[in-house]
Motif scaffolding. Sequence first.
Motif, PDB file in Angstrom:
ATOM      1  N   GLU A 239       0.796  -1.225   0.000  1.00  0.00           N
ATOM      2  CA  GLU A 239       0.000   0.000   0.000  1.00  0.00           C
ATOM      3  C   GLU A 239       0.830   1.278   0.000  1.00  0.00           C
ATOM      4  OE1 GLU A 239      -3.380   0.283   2.530  1.00  0.00           O
ATOM      5  OE2 GLU A 239      -3.818  -1.860   2.329  1.00  0.00           O
ATOM      6  N   VAL A 240       1.906   1.292   0.789  1.00  0.00           N
ATOM      7  CA  VAL A 240       2.658   2.548   0.868  1.00  0.00           C
ATOM      8  C   VAL A 240       3.909   2.542  -0.010  1.00  0.00           C
ATOM      9  CG1 VAL A 240       1.883   2.932   3.226  1.00  0.00           C
ATOM     10  CG2 VAL A 240       4.130   1.937   2.840  1.00  0.00           C
ATOM     11  N   GLY A 241       4.255   1.371  -0.527  1.00  0.00           N
ATOM     12  CA  GLY A 241       5.458   1.296  -1.348  1.00  0.00           C
ATOM     13  C   GLY A 241       6.662   0.911  -0.509  1.00  0.00           C
ATOM     14  N   GLU A 242       7.585   0.222  -1.185  1.00  0.00           N
ATOM     15  CA  GLU A 242       8.748  -0.344  -0.502  1.00  0.00           C
ATOM     16  C   GLU A 242       9.595   0.734   0.200  1.00  0.00           C
ATOM     17  OE1 GLU A 242      10.865  -3.702   0.562  1.00  0.00           O
ATOM     18  OE2 GLU A 242       9.251  -3.822  -0.939  1.00  0.00           O
ATOM     19  N   VAL A 243       9.808   1.853  -0.505  1.00  0.00           N
ATOM     20  CA  VAL A 243      10.704   2.875   0.037  1.00  0.00           C
ATOM     21  C   VAL A 243      10.127   3.498   1.304  1.00  0.00           C
ATOM     22  CG1 VAL A 243      11.759   5.122  -0.388  1.00  0.00           C
ATOM     23  CG2 VAL A 243      11.709   3.396  -2.192  1.00  0.00           C
ATOM     24  N   GLU A 244       8.874   3.863   1.199  1.00  0.00           N
ATOM     25  CA  GLU A 244       8.226   4.471   2.349  1.00  0.00           C
ATOM     26  C   GLU A 244       8.161   3.484   3.519  1.00  0.00           C
ATOM     27  OE1 GLU A 244       4.093   6.810   2.871  1.00  0.00           O
ATOM     28  OE2 GLU A 244       5.246   7.182   1.058  1.00  0.00           O
ATOM     29  N   TYR A 245       7.886   2.256   3.187  1.00  0.00           N
ATOM     30  CA  TYR A 245       7.826   1.233   4.218  1.00  0.00           C
ATOM     31  C   TYR A 245       9.156   1.121   4.945  1.00  0.00           C
ATOM     32  CZ  TYR A 245       7.563  -3.241   6.547  1.00  0.00           C
ATOM     33  OH  TYR A 245       7.615  -4.214   7.505  1.00  0.00           O
ATOM     34  N   ARG A 246      10.223   1.056   4.139  1.00  0.00           N
ATOM     35  CA  ARG A 246      11.540   0.890   4.764  1.00  0.00           C
ATOM     36  C   ARG A 246      11.923   2.115   5.582  1.00  0.00           C
ATOM     37  NH1 ARG A 246      15.912   0.293   1.146  1.00  0.00           N
ATOM     38  NH2 ARG A 246      14.568  -0.030  -0.640  1.00  0.00           N
ATOM     39  N   THR A 247      11.532   3.279   5.081  1.00  0.00           N
ATOM     40  CA  THR A 247      11.921   4.500   5.773  1.00  0.00           C
ATOM     41  C   THR A 247      11.221   4.670   7.110  1.00  0.00           C
ATOM     42  OG1 THR A 247      12.143   5.474   3.602  1.00  0.00           O
ATOM     43  CG2 THR A 247      12.222   6.979   5.465  1.00  0.00           C
ATOM     44  N   TRP A 248       9.947   4.381   7.139  1.00  0.00           N
ATOM     45  CA  TRP A 248       9.183   4.721   8.343  1.00  0.00           C
ATOM     46  C   TRP A 248       8.665   3.539   9.142  1.00  0.00           C
ATOM     47  CZ3 TRP A 248      10.401   9.430   9.035  1.00  0.00           C
ATOM     48  CH2 TRP A 248      10.533  10.299   7.945  1.00  0.00           C
ATOM     49  N   LEU A 249       8.335   2.469   8.451  1.00  0.00           N
ATOM     50  CA  LEU A 249       7.580   1.431   9.158  1.00  0.00           C
ATOM     51  C   LEU A 249       8.396   0.212   9.544  1.00  0.00           C
ATOM     52  CD1 LEU A 249       4.490   1.796   6.850  1.00  0.00           C
ATOM     53  CD2 LEU A 249       4.711   2.650   9.180  1.00  0.00           C
ATOM     54  N   GLN A 250       9.513   0.041   8.874  1.00  0.00           N
ATOM     55  CA  GLN A 250      10.280  -1.165   9.113  1.00  0.00           C
ATOM     56  C   GLN A 250      10.770  -1.294  10.548  1.00  0.00           C
ATOM     57  OE1 GLN A 250      12.421  -3.056   5.919  1.00  0.00           O
ATOM     58  NE2 GLN A 250      14.292  -2.465   6.983  1.00  0.00           N
ATOM     59  N   GLN A 251      10.956  -0.137  11.182  1.00  0.00           N
ATOM     60  CA  GLN A 251      11.533  -0.185  12.528  1.00  0.00           C
ATOM     61  C   GLN A 251      10.506  -0.449  13.625  1.00  0.00           C
ATOM     62  OE1 GLN A 251      14.884   1.944  13.589  1.00  0.00           O
ATOM     63  NE2 GLN A 251      14.808   3.312  11.826  1.00  0.00           N
ATOM     64  N   ILE A 252       9.251  -0.595  13.226  1.00  0.00           N
ATOM     65  CA  ILE A 252       8.233  -0.882  14.244  1.00  0.00           C
ATOM     66  C   ILE A 252       8.443  -2.286  14.787  1.00  0.00           C
ATOM     67  CG2 ILE A 252       5.753  -1.195  14.648  1.00  0.00           C
ATOM     68  CD1 ILE A 252       5.190   0.755  12.437  1.00  0.00           C
ATOM     69  N   THR A 253       8.351  -2.410  16.115  1.00  0.00           N
ATOM     70  CA  THR A 253       8.372  -3.763  16.664  1.00  0.00           C
ATOM     71  C   THR A 253       7.067  -4.017  17.409  1.00  0.00           C
ATOM     72  OG1 THR A 253       9.601  -2.935  18.558  1.00  0.00           O
ATOM     73  CG2 THR A 253      10.869  -4.053  16.866  1.00  0.00           C
ATOM     74  N   LEU A 254       6.755  -5.275  17.433  1.00  0.00           N
ATOM     75  CA  LEU A 254       5.477  -5.690  17.977  1.00  0.00           C
ATOM     76  C   LEU A 254       5.549  -5.751  19.494  1.00  0.00           C
ATOM     77  CD1 LEU A 254       2.739  -6.765  17.080  1.00  0.00           C
ATOM     78  CD2 LEU A 254       3.785  -9.012  16.843  1.00  0.00           C
ATOM     79  N   GLY A 255       4.586  -5.123  20.152  1.00  0.00           N
ATOM     80  CA  GLY A 255       4.518  -5.228  21.615  1.00  0.00           C
ATOM     81  C   GLY A 255       3.446  -6.214  22.000  1.00  0.00           C
ATOM     82  N   GLY A 256       2.824  -6.002  23.124  1.00  0.00           N
ATOM     83  CA  GLY A 256       1.818  -6.947  23.591  1.00  0.00           C
ATOM     84  C   GLY A 256       0.415  -6.420  23.406  1.00  0.00           C
ATOM     85  N   ILE A 257      -0.517  -7.207  23.913  1.00  0.00           N
ATOM     86  CA  ILE A 257      -1.914  -6.812  23.780  1.00  0.00           C
ATOM     87  C   ILE A 257      -2.524  -6.757  25.171  1.00  0.00           C
ATOM     88  CG2 ILE A 257      -2.724  -9.172  23.480  1.00  0.00           C
ATOM     89  CD1 ILE A 257      -4.663  -8.143  21.406  1.00  0.00           C
ATOM     90  N   GLU A 258      -3.301  -5.732  25.412  1.00  0.00           N
ATOM     91  CA  GLU A 258      -3.966  -5.620  26.702  1.00  0.00           C
ATOM     92  C   GLU A 258      -5.419  -5.253  26.419  1.00  0.00           C
ATOM     93  OE1 GLU A 258      -2.684  -3.793  30.935  1.00  0.00           O
ATOM     94  OE2 GLU A 258      -1.353  -4.781  29.544  1.00  0.00           O
ATOM     95  N   GLU A 259      -6.313  -6.137  26.840  1.00  0.00           N
ATOM     96  CA  GLU A 259      -7.723  -5.971  26.488  1.00  0.00           C
ATOM     97  C   GLU A 259      -7.862  -5.768  24.981  1.00  0.00           C
ATOM     98  OE1 GLU A 259      -9.778  -3.519  29.381  1.00  0.00           O
ATOM     99  OE2 GLU A 259      -9.467  -5.317  30.607  1.00  0.00           O
ATOM    100  N   ASP A 260      -8.366  -4.583  24.578  1.00  0.00           N
ATOM    101  CA  ASP A 260      -8.547  -4.410  23.135  1.00  0.00           C
ATOM    102  C   ASP A 260      -7.469  -3.528  22.519  1.00  0.00           C
ATOM    103  OD1 ASP A 260      -9.212  -2.059  24.280  1.00  0.00           O
ATOM    104  OD2 ASP A 260     -11.163  -1.851  23.288  1.00  0.00           O
ATOM    105  N   GLU A 261      -6.384  -3.325  23.275  1.00  0.00           N
ATOM    106  CA  GLU A 261      -5.357  -2.420  22.779  1.00  0.00           C
ATOM    107  C   GLU A 261      -4.044  -3.147  22.492  1.00  0.00           C
ATOM    108  OE1 GLU A 261      -4.896   1.620  24.534  1.00  0.00           O
ATOM    109  OE2 GLU A 261      -2.840   0.935  24.900  1.00  0.00           O
TER     110      GLU A 261
END
Length: 502
Positions: free
Chosen positions: A41-63
């Motif tokens: 959806e956002v394209g490889e470049v944009e993904y690598r620039t902004w989103l690649q560094q996101i890491t998954l945390g946990g879930i609490e209730e609905d969040e």
Amino acid sequence: MSDFTEESNEFTLSLKDADPATLKSILEIHWERICSRLKIEVGEVEYRTWLQQITLGGIEEDELTLYLPTRFLRDWVRSQYNSKLNQLWNSELSQIRRVELALSAPAETTSIPSETTIANEEIAATQTISEDITIPQQAAQIKNTPQVVTATDSKEEESKLPTQTQLDPRFTFDNFIVGKPNEFAYACSRRVAERPSSPGFNPLFLYGGVGLGKTHLMHAIGFELAKAGNISVSYMSAEKFMYRFIASIRSQSTIEFKEELRSVDVLMIDDLQFLIGKDNTQEEFFHTFNALIDAGRQIIVSADKSPSDLSGLEDRLRTRLGCGMVADIHATTYELRISILEAKAASANVTISPKVMEFLAHKITTNVRELEGALNRLIAHANLFGRPITLEATQEVLHDILKSHERRVTIEEIQRKVAEHCNIRQTDMTSARRARAVARPRQIAMFLAKQLTSRSLPEIGRKFGNRDHTTVMHAISRISELIEKDSAFAEDVELLRRMLES
Ligand code: ADP
Ligand code: MG
């Protein structure tokens, strides 16, 4: 993977009751799918620039929590991709109604949430956010209002991001304590602040480890130049430079961006190492750099390594960066740490005994930021209780900080040292061989691993060729017995222990 995909509904339903490990893998599977969709959806470049560094945390209730490594990235992702992330997660797992974007805790201090952790984080955050210099309040009050150019973002971006912050008024030359490790960098900075664009000092390249005063010196130069007036200064982190550049491409305003940058008298880029691997931004920086130098403007750059060691930066850029003045800020010495502590205590109007200062300067040796954090806590404590700080009180108040500064020995180091000492190969530490000649040193290493690290028995076992924790237990009791019985053996183990601890 594909099995899970088919049956994702089943997983969705069992989310609530899943044990932590299962839950984690369920979330990972969904996250992987979301990432693939984001990429499309956002394209490889944009993904690598902004989103690649996101890491998954946990879930609490609905969040659900997602982590980003810097405040800047978090704010950016929040402003640009929040609804997308919410929508994608919700469509993957209907229980998830909210996605929270949080700052990942600094790896070192995760286990010790303390005042200092917060203080450090805040300082780090100011640095990430101190992007463009605006006229500092203090300086603005000086007669001839200095002219400091801040490259303004388009209205739209501006409303989304806190782009303008003031120069930190603490970061002046007067507040910078000079000692052997930083005197050269200090002198060069002074010189550039007095006479920018002198041949031989352009660019000025400041480098050194974390928390040793690079940003402080850059701000100080900015202050000084701003005071002089009539000079336009632009300061930004390399991260900000990249953001500005990419944003300008998006809004089709690269020409304006370029012109703006090329119109300043002094350009400062902090933490240039951030541009490693960001080829397009590097290229743009290279052109800006050349244009400014050719026009006789001053460039000041900081990084964590020298130009020649910044592998990953283009050669031609590295070459040009090294063409002016390259100044190294070395690790602090004991004397410098004492001077810094004295100065900071004096400016806070607090008396701290020499014993306490010496203790701090001995214990906290890594960087000035941490030293400051510790001192600030002591000062707060002294003010609160209105009595001088004793050494005992210091140890108590700084318990967690001091603990994190104790030398940490790794199991690998222990294995290496013991293997060397006993004249066996390090690989024998993890091998299946049971001959006494290797089994005994292995047991010693396990014993020391238990003593010198905070690893659990199963963890230690795993590091020794996937052995069971009962094997480790047996090793520990066997070595303890031998230490009791055999004084020469005890001495030997003690010697190893001291070597590892020093
Ligand atoms: P860097 O940019 O190299 O990571 P900073 O410039 O942010 O480091 O310095 C970290 C903290 O330590 C800042 O609060 C700064 O004021 C302080 N500091 C570093 N060196 C000195 C020094 N020589 N004298 C006084 N304060 C210092
Ligand atoms: Mg810095």
